[in-house]
Design an enzyme around this catalytic site. Structure first.
Site, PDB file in Angstrom:
ATOM      1  N   LYS A  85       9.531  11.552 -31.265  1.00  6.90           N
ATOM      2  CA  LYS A  85       8.936  11.595 -29.930  1.00  6.90           C
ATOM      3  C   LYS A  85       8.377  12.985 -29.703  1.00  6.90           C
ATOM      4  CE  LYS A  85       8.798   8.700 -26.321  1.00  6.90           C
ATOM      5  NZ  LYS A  85       8.855   7.232 -26.363  1.00  6.90           N
ATOM      6  N   PRO A 121       0.764   6.698 -26.929  1.00  8.16           N
ATOM      7  CA  PRO A 121       0.971   7.005 -25.510  1.00  8.16           C
ATOM      8  C   PRO A 121       2.416   6.801 -25.050  1.00  8.16           C
ATOM      9  CG  PRO A 121      -0.127   4.889 -25.760  1.00  8.16           C
ATOM     10  CD  PRO A 121       0.016   5.451 -27.133  1.00  8.16           C
TER      11      PRO A 121
HETATM   12  N1  PHE Z   1       5.682   4.632 -25.569  1.00  7.24           N
HETATM   13  C1  PHE Z   1       5.892   3.892 -26.770  1.00  7.24           C
HETATM   14  C2  PHE Z   1       7.346   3.498 -26.901  1.00  7.24           C
HETATM   15  O1  PHE Z   1       8.230   4.051 -26.290  1.00  7.24           O
HETATM   16  C3  PHE Z   1       5.556   4.757 -27.923  1.00  7.24           C
HETATM   17  C4  PHE Z   1       4.401   4.364 -28.786  1.00  7.24           C
HETATM   18  C5  PHE Z   1       3.290   3.714 -28.337  1.00  7.24           C
HETATM   19  C6  PHE Z   1       4.471   4.744 -30.103  1.00  7.24           C
HETATM   20  C7  PHE Z   1       2.267   3.403 -29.190  1.00  7.24           C
HETATM   21  C8  PHE Z   1       3.444   4.437 -30.988  1.00  7.24           C
HETATM   22  C9  PHE Z   1       2.348   3.790 -30.525  1.00  7.24           C
HETATM   23  O2  PHE Z   1       7.637   2.587 -27.640  1.00  7.24           O
END
Ligand code: PHE
Length: 367
Positions: A85, A121
């Site tokens: 993250k 995102p």
């Molecule tokens: N916000 C998404 C999640 O928590 C993270 C993510 C979105 C990762 C798109 C990769 C692509 O799952």
């Protein structure tokens, strides 16, 4: 050594992840934090969360905990990615005007990691922001708009997965998956919440919504949906509670007040502490672990943009989230453990079969 250093040391030392990258963005005063929790199943992937934090320690803590959830999310979804993250911790005073340049500098950092971390995102960032990050961070940026070559917002497929999860939960609780007449309380009408609401309505559910943004509340009022004051969320009677805002909403205080039969929502890290899973079980409330039910967006955008999934394939994978939810709820019941423990066990079995961290040869790049 001062208190802040002690805090940061403790957070990273007691975390079970692989790596934390911190970067001070001198031009804006922001911090970039990238936490790579696990690369056992593939490159570390996770969204970029952008908001202000009370301290750098708080930002690092959030990144580390959210990264761990991504590891479990991809493992539970049987998807070939590790967990990571990023956090862009904004300074208290900040000029929106500088947003594109800030995002581009962040993208440069992502690219310099050469695929160890890939982004998408999250709270505070959109598909349009991914376009900007992608100008410097490609090919390690997912969830860009279709115009920029991406597969678009990850919110609709996330909402779809949560919807299938709610159906599976309702079937578990009431014997049939039909949402007609069921009362669902959605906390947060942000990216995912505002996509989930019309799906629930179309299925005949009675939908209640709580939202802290006054502009969004005003818009919701014109649709005639019942609005619940943010302070009243835990005490409001409903069949299903769907947390779709920030984490930590299931804690000692709120769990004592809850008047729902089951919980399934999109927010990451809904349980404030590990003991809260047991508290929910003790109250007879069936909790669908967030990381099981909220993977639809991440697997869809990466599946479509890197693994060549067709829209139909992506939809089938998101639908399968409902099957995983059923499996987890049944296993928890059969083994007499919390649903959280049952889901973690499922994920940990997959992780245990994988090679050691960093041994994975795969690099994932967006199209
Ligand atoms: N916000 C998404 C999640 O928590 C993270 C993510 C979105 C990762 C798109 C990769 C692509 O799952």
């Amino acid at each position: 050594m001062d208190n802040t250093n002690v805090q940061i040391e403790a957070i990273i030392r007691h975390w079970d992840g692989e790596l934390v990258v911190t970067h001070a963005d001198q031009l804006s005063g922001a911090w970039f934090v990238i936490a790579v929790h696990s690369t056992r199943l593939g490159p570390g992937a996770g969204g970029t969360r952008m908001r202000a934090y009370p301290s750098l320690a708080a930002a690092i803590q959030d990144a580390c905990q959210l990264a761990r959830s991504m590891t479990y999310k991809f493992a539970a979804a049987d998807f070939p990615l590790g967990g990571a993250k990023a956090v862009i911790a904004l300074p208290a005073v900040w000029e929106q005007r500088g947003r594109p340049e800030l995002l581009q500098r962040f993208g440069t950092l992502v690219r310099r990691l050469r695929g160890l971390y890939v982004t998408g995102p999250d709270v505070g960032t959109s598909a349009t922001d991914m376009d900007v990050i992608g100008t410097t961070g490609a090919p390690y940026v997912f969830g860009r708009t279709a115009a920029a070559g991406g597969s678009g917002s990850s919110a609709p497929p996330t909402a779809m997965g949560v919807f299938y999860g709610i159906e599976a939960l309702v079937a578990h609780l009431f014997g049939a998956p039909e949402l007609h007449g069921r009362r669902v309380l959605v906390q947060g009408a942000g990216g995912v919440g505002q996509d989930l609401i019309p799906r629930l309505l179309a299925a005949g559910a009675e939908v209640l919504v709580s939202e802290i943004d006054p502009v969004v509340v005003q818009r919701l009022q014109t649709t005639g949906i019942a609005i619940i004051h943010p302070d009243q969320v835990s005490g409001t009677p409903c069949d299903i509670f769907a947390p779709c805002a920030l984490g930590g909403v299931l804690n000692r205080e709120t769990i004592a007040q809850l008047r729902c039969r089951g919980i399934a929502g999109a927010a990451n890290n809904q349980l404030a502490t590990a003991e809260d899973a047991e508290r929910l079980r003790a109250r007879g409330i069936v909790y669908v672990p967030d990381f099981v039910v909220n993977s639809g967006g991440a697997i869809t955008v990466v599946g479509v943009e890197a693994l060549g999934w067709s829209p139909a394939q992506a939809e089938a994978k998101v639908r399968a989230i409902g099957d995983t939810v059923r499996q987890v709820l049944q296993r928890a019941e059969a083994d007499g453990v919390t649903t959280d423990a049952a889901a973690r066990q499922l994920a940990e079995q997959r992780l245990a079969q994988a090679p050691t961290p960093g041994a994975h040869p795969m690099v994932i790049a967006s199209r």
